[in-house]
Every structure is written in structure tokens, then in C-alpha cells.
Write an enzyme that holds these catalytic residues in place. Structure first.
Site, PDB file in Angstrom:
ATOM      1  N   GLY A 223       0.008   3.642  -3.220  1.00  0.00           N
ATOM      2  CA  GLY A 223      -0.825   2.745  -2.427  1.00  0.00           C
ATOM      3  C   GLY A 223      -0.899   3.198  -0.978  1.00  0.00           C
ATOM      4  N   SER A 224      -0.914   2.226  -0.103  1.00  0.00           N
ATOM      5  CA  SER A 224      -1.162   2.526   1.308  1.00  0.00           C
ATOM      6  C   SER A 224      -0.076   3.357   1.962  1.00  0.00           C
ATOM      7  CB  SER A 224      -1.322   1.227   2.083  1.00  0.00           C
ATOM      8  OG  SER A 224      -2.357   0.464   1.506  1.00  0.00           O
ATOM      9  N   THR A 225       1.145   3.382   1.354  1.00  0.00           N
ATOM     10  CA  THR A 225       2.178   4.216   1.981  1.00  0.00           C
ATOM     11  C   THR A 225       1.747   5.681   2.000  1.00  0.00           C
ATOM     12  OG1 THR A 225       3.306   4.382  -0.150  1.00  0.00           O
ATOM     13  CG2 THR A 225       4.106   2.701   1.374  1.00  0.00           C
ATOM     14  N   LYS A 227      -0.961   6.734   2.957  1.00  0.00           N
ATOM     15  CA  LYS A 227      -1.795   7.005   4.144  1.00  0.00           C
ATOM     16  C   LYS A 227      -1.026   7.798   5.195  1.00  0.00           C
ATOM     17  CE  LYS A 227      -4.659   3.005   3.232  1.00  0.00           C
ATOM     18  NZ  LYS A 227      -4.708   1.539   3.350  1.00  0.00           N
TER      19      LYS A 227
END
Lengths: 494, 483
Positions: A223-225, A227
Site C-alpha cells: 500500500g502507501s508505505t 510511496k
């Protein structure tokens, strides 16, 4: 009649000679392969004939040995015991008389039983002095307080999850927790009770699969980690050179080659946001477009530098995390925000945080600090080893700055620790067909002491089936656990 | 030592009466070792297993010593010129066998098996009975040529002994081989062990009479002397009986042993190599022929070719109706784990063989605990016994004695080869046991009787020729020696 008698004498001699040759073949030529055949029960008997050496954490053993139960016939003298077994199971693995050994117990079996060639001198000495063979010890890099914080946090949460904490400057594994877990003591022997306990733990009978080491062997969409990796790729490839440079990010943004808009979570200020702001609010559009613009190859190159697509040996094997190649622009965009095919082990995401915290240098993660002989002489010591440099020191500083903003005033405020700089990133990864299942809550972070050194980087993942869907966000579920783990390490340093 | 003359004066002795030394003291000295070695081994086992000298050490040592002493005195009295090696070698093997049987009695694993019996005291009893039988043979068999009279009775007895295991209600099928009989109240007996001796007597008696006919009346063909058709009769009969044993008692070892013994004796009696060729051809044809339809033999051959597969099968539930056994693979592991020098007395795990660990598979325990060195020593001891037997045959002056001695020694050698070869995976396993080492009353008794007969023949062979009767003109031939 004497001539045939002499010939018969020779014939009888040949019979005996044949037997002698056969015996030499068996007991000399084939001796070692027969002796070490794993199916030869003697191998198992020898393994459990003497108390096993211990696995140590911070100088204290987390394992032990006890005499096997005397009921019935048991040719295996000692069995393994574990202190706080469920907490340490992802580190130790198990050594069972009936079910064999795994992970550290299996990999360092030679040292623990005392059979290892490196203990040859000791073994010979014991043999001469008539002492029983003694196993050596395995000194781990783990931190008992951090492990306890991690395990208790997961346990309190009650769902499934895992925590990995690393020391960024060396790669030492400080915490390695998985939940639900199992007590390896419960099936260490070979009685019917042991067999029943073992059976109950199998995935067939317990769908929660307590024996899965989620910290090393389970991959989740990050997920966003992820990024953080995408931001690193942007900096390293010179797409943007500072945290506060405005990005070229239209809103809404339609993924190239498709008519699908990439959505952000809620109404957040993502249009042409700087990377700092985009990370702070976790803008899908900004990082999706960065990934898409950089392209599959450059993203893959950066991901690989962080350790994706290769197994890690800590020495316990960790499954390879995945960042695909051969993707089109929209798939790359989705992958760059930790969706699509991207999947990472908790260890992998801890490595990402640790590389950023260590000024761009990724150290090889390891959990065995030293092997000792039975009289505590060092036999082998693991030296920290650099794995790669995903970031230049300058770009690492920029990324740290951005991650600290996340914790100060972004999605990761739950991880704030007073007096310590904390950088982090939340993640909420969708999974299941049409995102039907509960998302995974992620949090990766590191702590930095006032003197500029970083003692700990951590990754937490929670798969919480019981929780309300809206409640799941990395900041809400995972960040508090990460905070407790980091605090445990930081407090030990003070 | 024995210028046994009755010459009238002390100054004279008769030429030719100076005989070979009796070597009885050599035998005694060797016997001391043959008793001492097992006693030390016994102490060693006790120290290894329970850290203390076994409490029975004294009685065991005295018991074995006493038995050896009795046997020695009997030889001294009734067969003073006998071969000095046979008795000590047999005593040593018997003693070591007792130690290993006692050692396996201590195994917790074996104790947990349903049909466990404490074997060592029984084996000691069998040993006493065996040595008793040995002494009886020496006392009552004053001259082995007496046996010649019983040639056809022997044949009949041998046939009865061989058929006994097949009699319903008497025979016992143990793990597929039907070579046992149950005597209510006494236990089980392996008649084949005794048949071995009785058959040797019959073959020797028969061949001594027929050897000329079998040897001389023949035609030459391709360098071989082919026997006449009608002379083929006896070998065909023995062959047929061996095949019948193989089919009905399903024991390859017994069958091979008897046929092999006959071929050896036939060859010695006739000095015709062609018999050997015939014998080999016939046994090959017989073995292959029977194996092609007898499932028990096929199983044994399969287990021999692939012991690991048999081991795996023994650990699964199979529905092929065949009893799969991991014994051979366990025995191979025992040998391999022993290595060159072995694990030491009492420190191996040969009890993993479980069933028949102390009988058919007793050699595996030697292999593991005494290693290559120990097994080679044991095999050489067997080789020495065979060699002394052959030497006795060479020295014997009468053809019956020669044939009997070579028959018994040859059978002994074949038995050692078949059993040791089977346990070491060289040939398919058979249901026979190592002479003297293995647990079993029949085997111990029969083999002591066998040694008794060999000692009797060797005594006759080495005995100095009887002094000529003192003749009136003895004075004329006297030798004057300086006094």
C-alpha cells in the site's frame, strides 16, 4: 582325495574373502552415507542425546532442554523447551523430536547439537576427557524489550499481524514478531500429546495458521508505505530534487492508456502538491504519476536496490518481495502506490525504512550475532554487511525530512515520541476481489536520536478481520505498535 | 612326550612311535583367552550401559570358564590328539554371542516388544547343554567310522527332520519361513540345524561306497567328464529335495546349504570338476525356477535389491498382503553407523532392528558396536574354524572321515556365508543364524555337536599310528642310545 580338498579349502577362503570385502564396502566405503542418512534413526537419537545448546537474547537463553518423559519407550533423551515460546517462535522456529526442526533451530543445528565441524576441537577434547558432547549457543541480535513490545501490541490487537524491527546502521534484527503464534514447547517431544498439539496447529485445523512466520514468509500488498520507495526513485532519478518542489500532478489524474481515474482517499490537497505534502497526505495521484512517468524499469531498479525480488537470508530465509517487470504505464502507476502485483514481507518494508534512516545505505538484515562453543568461546561472528545503496546521503536526508513531516503533522501522528525524531509512513492496502476484504494496515518508521544516529527502523502490518473497515488505517492500528517498539529500543539506549 | 611303548628297558624305544605332540596345553592357554575376552566384553557392556560392572560378571565368568574347562578335560581324556584350535575358537564365539545377547536384553526398545524374553540366561543354558552334547559325542563316539554303519538310518532321520516343520500342528511359520517346529512345553526347535549333521553322515557314507562308480564311469565331452545317466540319480534326488524344501519351507538358505554341501562332498569323493558345474547349473535353475512363482522368495529378493523401498513400505499401511520388514535396511544402517572401529560395546542402537536382533541379525550388533575391525575378526574366526575343519579332512586317513569332515566344514562355511551375506545385503536374506553367536538352542546344540565330531575326526587323524605289537624279535630292532 586331497586335491579336491585343497580346492574346497580355497573355495571356503574365497567365501570368507567375499564377506570381508562386502564388510569393508559397508563399514568403510559406505559408512558415512549410511551413518548420516537422515532416515537412520541414530541421527535423531544423537541429536537429542545431549542437552541442546541455547538460543540467547541479550545474554539470556530463550530456550532450554529437559529430559524427555520417561513413560513408554523413548530413545530420545532430551527435549527442547522454550521460554515465552509464542513470542519467540518466529525467531527460534522449533526443534521437535517428532516433527524435526525449522528456522534457526534447523539452520544452526550443528552448533546447537555440538556436531558442527567448527566445534571439532571442543568435541575431541570432550571425547578425550570423557565428557558428554555439549551443544554451543546461538547469540541473536534481538532486543527482548522491543520483541515484547511488538508481540504484546499484536496480541492486544488480536487479529493477525507481524512486526519487524531493524537496527539501520548494522542490519541487526531487533524484533521479529508474528501473530497468532504457537508455543514450540507444546510439541517438542514425541508423545501422543505432542502429536495432538501439532495437529491442532496445522492450517487444516486452525485457519489462522499460527505456524506461519508472517514477519518473513508472508507477503502483503504494501500500500502507501511503498510511496517511500517511489519517492526515493523520483529523487534518485532526478525527477524532483527537493521535498518542496512542486510536482507535476494534475487532479483528477487518468492513468495513461486507460479511462480510469486514480482516486485519493478523501478530499486531500494533492493537485501539483510537493512530495512532502503528497507523502504527508498520502496522495495516490502524485506517486502514481511519478511511477508512471519514471516507467517500469526505473521503478524496478530502485525497488531491487531496496531488496525487492530477492530472498533474504537472515539466515532464516525470508520470502522474496515482489515488484513486477513488464508492466504498462497504468500497472506501473498502481504498483508504485503499493497495489497491483506489488507485495512485500514485513522484513522488506522494515529494510526500506532502515535504508532511509541509515542515510541511504541498506544493510543486510541478520539475526545471528555470534555462535559460541559450549564454554562460550566465540566460534563465528556475523559482521554487518552492506547490501546496496538505494539513496545518496543527500536524497536520504530529503526523504527523512519528508517522513518526519508525516509523523509530525500527517497520517502518522500516533507514532510521535517526545524528544526523538520519528519519520514514518502509513499504509492501507486494499486486497481481495474488488477490494472486498478488509485492507491491511501498515506502518513503517524509524527513530532518530538527537546525536543523529538511528537506533531502530520498524515495519508493522495488521490484517484485522474483526475491525471496522473504516477504522483500518496504518496510522490508527499499526503506528501505536511501531511507537512502542521504537520506544523500547530508544529507552534501552538512554 | 609320548613314546608310548612298553619296551622292557629304559634305554630303548621303538622307532615310529614318536608321535605328534598332543597340543592340549596350547588348547588350554587359548581357552583362557577365549573365556577372558568375553568376560571383559561383558564388563564393558555393563559399564557402558549402566556405569557399573554387571552383578552377574563373576557367575558368568565362572560359568563360561567351567564349561570351557569341562570341555577341555573331556578333550584331554577322550580325544587327546584333537585339533587344539577348534574348541577355543568355538568357545570364544559362543562367549561373545552370550555377551551380545545379554547386551540386547538390556535394550528398553526390545523389552517393550510383545514377545520379549530375557534371552541371555536361556542361551547360557543352551550353551551348557551344547557343551554337554559335545562331551557326550566325545565319550560315546569313540571312532567316527562307527557312523558309517548308520548311513541309511541317517538318510531317513534327515528326511524326517526336514519334513517335521511341515507337519500341521507341529510346524511354525515365523516371518514367512517354515523352518521351525513347536514342541509344547519346550519351545521351538529348528530341525534343519540337526539335519545338517545327519545329512553329512549320510552323504559321506553313501559317497564312500559309490565314489568309484560315480568317478570312473563317465564319458568325455567338451573337456568335461559327463556322468552316465543312471549315475545322475543321487544328485537329482538331492536336488529335488532341496527344491522341495525351497518350495514348502520357503527357505532359500537351508536349501542352498544342503545342496551346496552335497555338491562339495560329491566333488571331493569323485575328484570330477564336472559335478561342480552340474551343481551350479542345477542350483541356478532351481533357485530361479522357484523364485519365479514363490511370492515369499520374490519378496526376499525385492527386499535385498531395494532395502530402502522395503523400509519405506514397512512404515506405511500396505494392502499387498506382504509383510514388509525394515530389518535389512536397519541392519545396513547399523553396519554403516559402526564404521571402522564401532561405537563400543553397549553404545550402539542395533536394537532398532527389533525382531530377531539377537538371532538372525546378531552380526549387525557386532558391526555397529565393534565396527569393521570387530566383524573382520569374527569372520576370520569363522574362517579359521573352517580351515581347521578342512585340515582335519586332509589329515584324516579314511575316506569316510575325509568326506564327513569336509562336509561339515563346507556346510559350516556355507552357512556363515549365507547368513552373514544376507545380513550385510550381499545376497537375499534367509532364515538361518550365525553359528554360536546367535540366540537359539537348536543352533548352539547342533554346532557344538558338529565341533565334537570334527574334534573326534581330528583326534583320529593326528593320533600316532598304533605301535606295532611287541614282537619277539623286538630285541633285534632296538636302537641303542647313549645314556
Amino acid at each position: 582325495m586331497n586335491k579336491p580338498l585343497r580346492r574346497i579349502a580355497i573355495f571356503c577362503g574365497l567365501l570368507v574373502l567375499t564377506l570381508l570385502l562386502r564388510d569393508n564396502y559397508l563399514q568403510y566405503v559406505r559408512a558415512d552415507s549410511l551413518k548420516d542418512d537422515p532416515k537412520n534413526r541414530r541421527v535423531t537419537i544423537a541429536r537429542y542425546a545431549t542437552p541442546r545448546g541455547d538460543i540467547l537474547v541479550g545474554g539470556d537463553p530463550i530456550t532450554g532442554s529437559a529430559e524427555s518423559s520417561k513413560s513408554g519407550v523413548n530413545d530420545l533423551k532430551y527435549k527442547r523447551t522454550y521460554k515465552n515460546g509464542p513470542m519467540w517462535a518466529p525467531v527460534t522456529g522449533y526443534a521437535s523430536q517428532a516433527f524435526g526442526a525449522t528456522q534457526l533451530e534447523s539452520i544452526e543445528d550443528g552448533i546447537l547439537t555440538g556436531d558442527d565441524d567448527r566445534l571439532f576441537f571442543r568435541k575431541t577434547l570432550d571425547m578425550i576427557t570423557g565428557k558428554e558432547q555439549q551443544g554451543g549457543n546461538v547469540v541473536t541480535t534481538l532486543n527482548a524489550a522491543a520483541q515484547k513490545a511488538a508481540f504484546d501490541g499484536l496480541k492486544k490487537r488480536g487479529g493477525k499481524g507481524a512486526v519487524v524491527a531493524l537496527e539501520p546502521s548494522t542490519g541487526k534484527i531487533l524484533a521479529l514478531a508474528s501473530y497468532p503464534s504457537y508455543d514450540p514447547s507444546s510439541f517438542a517431544g514425541n508423545t501422543n500429546d505432542d502429536a495432538a498439539a501439532w495437529k491442532k496447529l496445522q492450517k487444516k485445523y486452525d485457519p489462522a495458521d499460527p505456524m506461519l512466520n508472517r514477519a518473513l514468509r508472508e507477503t502483503y500488498p504494501p500500500g502507501s508505505t511503498f510511496k517511500v520507495v517511489t519517492a526515493a526513485a523520483a529523487l534518485e532519478n532526478g525527477k524532483y530534487t527537493s521535498a518542496d518542489e512542486r510536482t507535476d500532478s494534475p487532479l483528477p489524474w487518468v492513468m495513461p492508456g486507460t479511462t480510469t481515474e486514480l482516486k485519493n482517499e478523501g478530499n486531500i490537497p494533492c493537485e501539483n502538491a510537493t512530495m512532502r505534502v503528497a507523502l504527508q497526505y498520502s496522495c495516490n495521484t502524485v506517486f502514481g504519476k511519478i511511477g508512471s512517468d519514471l516507467g517500469n524499469d526505473k521503478m524496478l531498479e530502485e525497488a531491487k536496490k531496496f531488496g525487492f525480488d530477492s530472498e533474504q537470508f537472515t539466515p532464516v530465509r525470508a520470502t522474496a518481495s515482489v515488484f513486477s517487470d513488464d508492466m504498462n504505464k497504468s500497472q506501473t502507476a498502481l504498483s508504485s502506490i503499493g497495489q497491483y502485483n506489488t507485495a512485500a514481507t514485513p522484513l522488506q518494508m522494515a529494510m526500506v525504512a532502515s535504508a532511509v534512516a541509515n542515510d541511504g545505505k541498506l544493510m543486510k538484515p541478520y539475526m545471528v550475532d555470534e555462535l559460541q562453543s559450549s564454554n562460550l568461546d566465540p566460534v563465528a561472528k556475523t559482521e554487518p554487511e552492506e547490501l546496496s545503496r538505494p539513496l545518496s546521503p543527500k536524497n536520504a536526508q530529503i526523504l527523512q525530512d519528508m517522513m518526519q513531516t508525516v509523523v509530525e503533522k500527517g497520517t502518522g501522528t500516533n507514532a510521535r515520541i517526545s524528544g526523538v525524531e520519528v519519520g514514518g509512513k502509513t499504509g492501507t492496502a486494499q486486497h481481495g476481489v474488488e477490494n472486498s476484504e478488509n485492507p491491511y494496515a501498515w506502518f513503517i518508521s524509524y527513530a532518530k536520536l538527537p546525536d543523529g544516529s538511528s537506533p531502530v527502523a520498524v515495519a508493522v502490518v495488521i490484517e484485522d478481520e474483526g475491525a471496522n473497515r473504516d477504522d483500518i488505517s496504518g496510522g490508527g492500528l499499526a503506528a501505536p505498535i511501531a511507537k512502542n517498539v521504537m520506544e523500547a529500543v530508544v529507552n534501552a539506549k538512554k | 612326550m609320548s613314546s608310548s611303548t612298553n619296551s622292557p628297558t629304559h634305554h630303548t624305544s621303538t622307532i615310529g612311535a614318536i608321535g605328534a605332540p598332543s597340543r592340549r596345553n596350547t588348547e588350554l592357554a587359548l581357552l583362557v583367552f577365549a573365556v577372558a575376552i568375553p568376560v571383559f566384553a561383558y564388563a564393558n557392556v555393563g559399564l557402558a550401559i549402566s556405569d557399573q560392572v554387571p552383578s552377574g560378571l563373576l557367575s558368568y565368568g565362572l560359568g563360561l570358564g567351567l564349561l570351557a574347562g569341562v570341555a577341555h578335560l573331556a578333550v584331554r581324556k577322550f580325544a587327546p590328539y584333537a585339533d587344539p584350535l577348534l574348541l577355543p575358537l568355538a568357545t570364544l564365539l559362543n562367549g561373545l554371542g552370550l555377551v551380545v545377547i545379554w547386551r540386547l536384553d538390556q535394550s528398553k526398545l526390545l523389552q517393550s516388544l510383545p514377545n520379549f524374553v530375557t534371552a541371555a540366561p536361556r542361551q547360557l543354558l543352551y550353551t551348557a547343554l551344547g557343551i554337554g552334547l559335545f562331551v557326550v559325542v566325545l565319550i560315546f563316539l569313540k571312532d567316527h567310522r562307527v557312523l558309517q554303519r548308520y548311513t541309511y538310518i541317517s538318510m531317513f532321520t534327515a528326511l524326517v527332520l526336514l519334513i517335521l516343520p511341515l507337519v500341521p500342528g507341529l510346524g511354525a511359520n515365523i516371518y514367512g519361513a517354515k523352518i521351525w517346529i513347536n514342541i509344547p512345553g519346550l519351545g521351538s526347535l529348528q530341525p534343519g540345524e540337526f539335519a545338517k549333521i545327519v545329512l553329512a553322515v549320510f552323504f559321506a557314507g553313501y559317497l564312500m561306497v559309490k565314489r568309484d562308480a560315480l568317478a570312473l564311469a563317465s564319458r568325455r565331452f567338451m573337456g568335461l567328464y559327463l556322468p552316465r545317466g543312471r549315475d545322475l540319480g543321487p544328485i537329482l534326488v538331492v536336488w529335488a529335495i532341496s527344491i522341495l524344501i525351497l518350495v514348502f519351507e520357503t527357505d532359500l538358505g537351508t536349501s542352498l546349504l544342503f545342496f551346496g554341501m552335497f555338491v562339495i562332498m560329491l566333488y571331493v569323493a569323485t575328484e570330477r570338476t564336472s559335478w561342480i558345474v552340474f551343481g551350479l547349473l542345477m542350483s541356478a535353475v532351481g533357485a530361479v525356477g522357484v523364485a519365479s512363482f514363490e511370492s515369499h522368495i520374490q519378496t526376499r529378493v525385492q527386499a535385498w535389491l531395494n532395502p530402502m523401498r522395503e523400509y519405506e513400505l514397512s512404515r506405511q499401511v500396505t494392502h499387498d498382503g506382504i509383510l514388509h520388514s525394515d530389518q535389512l535396511q536397519q541392519a545396513l544402517w547399523a553396519f554403516g553407523s559402526g564404521g571402522t572401529l564401532g561405537s563400543g560395546w553397549g553404545q550402539g542402537h542395533s536394537d532398532l532392528i527389533r525382531f530377531a536382533a539377537n538371532s538372525d541379525f546378531v552380526l549387525a550388533t557386532f558391526g555397529e558396536e565393534l565396527g569393521l575391525a570387530g566383524v573382520m575378526a569374527i569372520l576370520l574366526i569363522y574362517g579359521l574354524i573352517v580351515e581347521r575343519g578342512v585340515r582335519t579332512a586332509l589329515a584324516a586317513r579314511d575316506p569316510f572321515g575325509k568326506l564327513l569332515a569336509i562336509g561339515l566344514s563346507g556346510a559350516f562355511a556355507l552357512q556363515v556365508f549365507v547368513v552373514a551375506g544376507g545380513v550385510m545385503g550381499l545376497i537375499p536374506l534367509t532364515g538361518m543364524t550365525m553359528p554360536f553367536l546367535a540366540y537359539g538352542g537348536s543352533s548352539v546344540l547342533a554346532n557344538w555337536a558338529l565341533i565334537g565330531i570334527l574334534i573326534r575326526i581330528s583326534d583320529t587323524a593326528r593320533r600316532p599310528a598304533p605301535a606295532p605289537a611287541s614282537s619277539p624279535d623286538a630285541e633285534m630292532t632296538q636302537v641303542v642310545r647313549p645314556s
